[in-house]
Scaffold this motif. Structure first.
Motif, PDB file in Angstrom:
ATOM      1  N   TYR A 229     -64.291 -41.249  40.058  1.00 32.28           N
ATOM      2  CA  TYR A 229     -65.289 -40.280  40.521  1.00 32.28           C
ATOM      3  C   TYR A 229     -64.705 -38.907  40.819  1.00 32.28           C
ATOM      4  N   ASP A 230     -63.419 -38.828  41.091  1.00 34.43           N
ATOM      5  CA  ASP A 230     -62.802 -37.515  41.290  1.00 34.43           C
ATOM      6  C   ASP A 230     -61.810 -37.195  40.181  1.00 34.43           C
TER       7      ASP A 230
ATOM      8  N   THR B 165     -73.434 -40.009  53.562  1.00 41.94           N
ATOM      9  CA  THR B 165     -72.024 -40.391  53.546  1.00 41.94           C
ATOM     10  C   THR B 165     -71.487 -40.421  54.973  1.00 41.94           C
TER      11      THR B 165
ATOM     12  N   ARG C 227     -66.804 -45.943  47.225  1.00 40.28           N
ATOM     13  CA  ARG C 227     -65.431 -45.469  47.360  1.00 40.28           C
ATOM     14  C   ARG C 227     -64.491 -46.583  47.826  1.00 40.28           C
TER      15      ARG C 227
ATOM     16  N   ILE D 100     -71.268 -43.247  45.995  1.00 38.34           N
ATOM     17  CA  ILE D 100     -71.146 -41.993  45.230  1.00 38.34           C
ATOM     18  C   ILE D 100     -72.391 -41.760  44.378  1.00 38.34           C
TER      19      ILE D 100
ATOM     20  N   ALA E 242     -63.786 -46.021  41.315  1.00 35.62           N
ATOM     21  CA  ALA E 242     -64.897 -46.466  42.161  1.00 35.62           C
ATOM     22  C   ALA E 242     -65.095 -47.968  42.008  1.00 35.62           C
TER      23      ALA E 242
END
Length: 398
Positions: A20-21, A213, A46, A247, A26
């Protein structure tokens, strides 16, 4: 759920690597009904969603019931259950008082002002009707904004919490199933779209629009689930990481709200039976609502219901607005429940039959649950029973 939604960031292909980054992998979680054979959604976390660090007993609010025996109709005055400002220290989850229940569905009532613990119901879906007040409902799927008149439908095992608007009591009528809750099958196409004859459509159903979140470790989550002999029990988990770490997600299973004002009533020349008022269904019960509407227009019509026997079901009516014509003179008002059990004929109070002739509009609001197994009285129901309703048709007590 009748249609597909997605929120947040998801990969182009399911069950594949999703960094995801650009670097961190994930964890994909499938939430699905009926063993991979019905509606589902994929959530991307996450952290590992199954990681727990402790498990202990949570003593759920009193779930015991007693039979409605000897058989009689009941009038339960829910507004008597929470008085003297007690709502300010009460939350929607742990403060519920069980009113009625059976092996398929339990009905509780709560007046709350405090944020609830994180919670999920492992027994079945919940349909919470907001009688008054408002709340932010935070879930693993995102945020729902609940207002007066909303049904808040929360799928089984959805982790969530209720945050009432500060300074205002949130009055909530909680319908907990041992199954799933969905629109009636007769309203749906074979692919799940709401049909033209349905009294509402997908535009009226409001799912989450923003993710929530949160961070933290050893986060407490209360879980209601099945115990020995099918009894309702609770467990207190400590999750290694906060469950609000999603996410993105997509699918056809998610919580949503539907406001009773968006229900379009079906009317006819003569009195129409309760199935026209149906809004949802579960295993062995249905949920209906009676909303302000034009009534029967045959020149000889009698707009209030005819007397009827619930041969196969108990009828539970929660009066939450307006002026219910058929019950005038019974003591029933806003915040009341009437229980008309199977095996007992019921209908309008004395005089209501005649008074309704010539009426062209009813200004009434009520939520009805019809069950196909007898309802028993919970602690809350026993505490607010008026004790006299059964004799109101005869006009005298035994």
């Amino acid at each position: 759920m009748a249609h597909y939604r997605s929120l947040g960031t998801i990969p182009p292909k399911r069950h594949t690597q999703f960094r995801y980054d650009g670097e961190t992998l994930a964890y994909e979680e499938l939430m699905g009904e009926e063993g991979f054979s019905s509606d589902s959604s994929l959530l991307y976390h996450r952290h590992i969603p199954s990681a727990v660090t402790d498990s202990s007993v949570w003593e759920v609010p009193d779930a015991a019931t007693v039979p409605n025996h000897p058989l009689k109709p009941r009038h339960l005055k829910l507004h008597e259950l929470f008085k003297d400002g007690a709502w300010q220290d009460t939350d929607v989850v742990t403060g519920r008082r069980l009113v009625l229940g059976n092996g398929d569905v339990r009905i509780s009532y709560v007046v709350a002002g405090r944020t609830s613990p994180l919670y999920r119901n492992g027994l079945g879906d919940e349909c919470v009707y907001v009688e008054s007040g408002s709340a932010r409902v935070e879930t693993v799927f995102g945020v729902l904004n609940a207002r007066a008149g909303d049904y808040v439908v929360i799928p089984r095992a959805t982790t969530h919490r209720w945050i009432p608007k500060a300074g205002t009591p949130l009055r909530a009528y909680c319908i907990e199933a041992n199954s799933h809750i969905a629109p009636p099958k007769r309203y749906l196409s074979r692919y799940g779209q709401l049909l033209e004859h349905a009294p509402y459509c997908e535009r009226d159903l409001h799912g989450p629009t923003e993710l929530v979140t949160a961070t933290g470790s050893d986060v407490e989550v209360l879980v209601k689930h099945r115990g020995p002999g099918g009894q309702v029990v609770g467990t207190r988990f400590l999750q290694a990481e906060h469950p609000f770490d999603v996410i993105g997600w997509d699918g056809c299973l998610y919580p949503y709200t539907f406001n009773i004002a968006d229900f379009e009533p079906i009317t006819g020349r003569v009195h129409q039976p309760p199935p026209i008022h149906q809004v949802f269904e579960g295993d062995n019960f249905v949920i209906c609502n009676f909303v302000p509407r034009k009534v029967d227009y045959h020149p000889l019509s009698i707009p209030v219901p005819y007397y009827h026997s619930n041969v196969d079901s108990d009828e539970v009516m929660f009066y939450c607005g307006g002026d219910y014509e058929a019950r005038k003179g019974s003591g029933i008002g806003q915040g009341s429940i009437s229980l008309h059990p199977g095996g007992h004929s019921h209908g309008p109070q004395p005089g209501a039959y005649e008074r309704s002739i010539g009426a062209d509009f009813f200004d009434e609001l009520a939520v009805m649950v019809d069950t196909f197994r007898p309802m028993e009285l919970g602690e809350g129901g026993q505490a607010c029973d008026d004790g006299t309703y059964a004799w109101t048709w005869a006009g005298r007590r035994p």
